[in-house]
Design a protein around this motif. Structure first.
Motif, mmCIF file in Angstrom:
data_model
loop_
_atom_site.group_PDB
_atom_site.id
_atom_site.type_symbol
_atom_site.label_atom_id
_atom_site.label_comp_id
_atom_site.label_asym_id
_atom_site.label_seq_id
_atom_site.Cartn_x
_atom_site.Cartn_y
_atom_site.Cartn_z
ATOM 1 N N UNK A 189 14.008 39.819 54.259
ATOM 2 C CA UNK A 189 12.589 39.841 53.894
ATOM 3 C C UNK A 189 11.805 40.907 54.651
ATOM 4 N N UNK A 190 12.512 41.789 55.343
ATOM 5 C CA UNK A 190 11.820 42.815 56.113
ATOM 6 C C UNK A 190 12.415 44.184 55.866
ATOM 7 N N UNK A 191 13.082 44.747 56.889
ATOM 8 C CA UNK A 191 13.569 46.123 56.801
ATOM 9 C C UNK A 191 14.825 46.263 55.961
ATOM 10 N N UNK A 192 15.445 45.137 55.586
ATOM 11 C CA UNK A 192 16.684 45.167 54.779
ATOM 12 C C UNK A 192 17.804 45.919 55.488
ATOM 13 N N UNK A 193 17.902 45.702 56.812
ATOM 14 C CA UNK A 193 18.966 46.327 57.599
ATOM 15 C C UNK A 193 19.780 45.240 58.296
ATOM 16 N N UNK A 194 21.059 45.575 58.533
ATOM 17 C CA UNK A 194 21.916 44.721 59.344
ATOM 18 C C UNK A 194 21.727 45.063 60.816
ATOM 19 N N UNK A 195 21.862 44.085 61.675
ATOM 20 C CA UNK A 195 21.808 44.348 63.108
ATOM 21 C C UNK A 195 22.523 43.226 63.837
ATOM 22 N N UNK A 196 22.701 43.419 65.141
ATOM 23 C CA UNK A 196 23.429 42.427 65.950
ATOM 24 C C UNK A 196 22.483 41.775 66.941
ATOM 25 N N UNK A 197 22.707 40.484 67.186
ATOM 26 C CA UNK A 197 21.968 39.817 68.255
ATOM 27 C C UNK A 197 22.946 39.004 69.095
ATOM 28 N N UNK A 198 22.533 38.681 70.306
ATOM 29 C CA UNK A 198 23.283 37.732 71.113
ATOM 30 C C UNK A 198 22.511 36.416 71.103
ATOM 31 N N UNK A 199 23.202 35.344 70.700
ATOM 32 C CA UNK A 199 22.536 34.049 70.559
ATOM 33 C C UNK A 199 23.345 32.979 71.276
ATOM 34 N N UNK A 200 22.654 32.082 71.938
ATOM 35 C CA UNK A 200 23.316 30.947 72.571
ATOM 36 C C UNK A 200 23.351 29.807 71.564
ATOM 37 N N UNK A 201 24.552 29.399 71.166
ATOM 38 C CA UNK A 201 24.679 28.391 70.107
ATOM 39 C C UNK A 201 24.269 26.994 70.580
#
Ligand SMILES: [Zn+2]
Lengths: 203, 92
Positions: B59-71
């Motif tokens: 719904x924004x820039x329509x780009x893929x990116x990576x994040x670090x998330x604590x599950x």
């Protein structure tokens, strides 16, 4: 042949540049206006390309070109040009020239999308009800651009104040036009929102 | 609500994004046997803690990116454009 906006024209109806438009008088105050007939051109080019230099507008910002075209940096390497109905933005012709090896696409999306303008001092309060972005002047001042979910519809939102009055242009896919128009009206009902008829580009 | 830090758009509600799973390096399709390819496609580490994931800002820039998330906590450390390596990134 007549072109029609996805948003049903209310009140008396006329023709402008081959489009069926509402000729309801301008209401003043908090108002919503269907500007779908305006020319809308989507440009994609590298952020460091000659085209980007000519467009002169970074992601998240908008400016007016000398011919009145609104240039908005709607995404990374993506711009939306908005000019008056029946016109073609001069910039769209300029950007192709510079570098023949650079991949630049220029697509007329006038009939593929809706364009509406929400104006008035309370427009921020209306939009805040249906959009999660911070609409304060510090984060999204006049000339700010972002793409986000508005009433669950993906929209390009351009803060484009009109003679000192707070104003937002919303652009999105044609099929969502009527729904979003109604959703904004619904959100604005507590602030006495009204519908204004089509008007020519004010620039 | 989880807030996802898009490197292009800034922090946004996670409802604006699509989740594309754990980030791993894609093996060259012509230089890998079926077992390894299957491992790449289906075997996930699914840790209880920090993991690196691929998200898409639909719904924004329509780009893929990576994040670090604590599950465990849903804390998110950083968002970075795709292809930009992080020191803590692991390949699977
Ligand atoms: Zn984004």
């Amino acid at each position: 042949m007549v072109a029609r906006s996805p948003i049903r024209a209310r009140g008396p109806v006329g023709r402008e540049h081959g489009w069926e438009v509402s000729t309801t008088a301008r209401k003043g105050g908090l108002e919503l206006c269907d500007l779908t007939p305006y020319s809308k051109v989507l440009v994609r080019a590298g952020v460091l390309s000659k085209a980007a230099e000519v467009l002169g507008c970074a992601l998240g910002l908008a400016r007016r070109a000398p011919d009145g075209t609104l240039v908005a940096g709607t995404g990374p390497g993506e711009w939306l040009l908005v000019s008056g109905a029946g016109t073609w933005p001069a910039l769209a012709d300029e950007i192709g020239g510079g570098d023949p090896t650079a991949l630049t696409t220029v697509v007329d999306v006038t009939h593929g999308g809706f364009l509406i303008r929400l104006s008035g001092a309370d427009s921020r309060r209306v939009l805040e009800k249906i959009c999660a972005i911070d609409l304060s002047d510090g984060v999204t001042p006049d000339g700010a651009v972002f793409r986000s979910s508005v009433a669950r519809i993906v929209c390009d939102v351009i803060r484009d104040d009109d003679g000192g009055v707070r104003s937002y242009l919303l652009h999105g896919d044609r099929s969502a036009g009527q729904y979003l128009f109604d959703a904004v009206l619904d959100a604005g009902s507590e602030f006495s929102i009204g519908i204004s008829g089509y008007r020519e580009k004010e620039a | 609500m989880i807030r996802i830090p898009c490197p292009n758009c800034g922090p946004r509600n996670s409802s604006e994004f699509s989740y594309f799973g754990e980030l791993g390096s894609r093996p060259a399709p012509d230089a890998v046997d079926p077992a390894h390819w299957r491992h790449y496609l289906y075997d996930k580490k699914n840790p209880a803690g920090w993991t690196t994931e691929k998200w898409y800002h639909a719904s924004g820039c329509r780009k893929f990116f990576a994040i670090e998330r604590n599950t465990l906590t849903n804390d998110v450390k950083s968002g970075r454009p795709f292809g930009v390596e992080s020191s803590s990134e692991e390949s699977s």
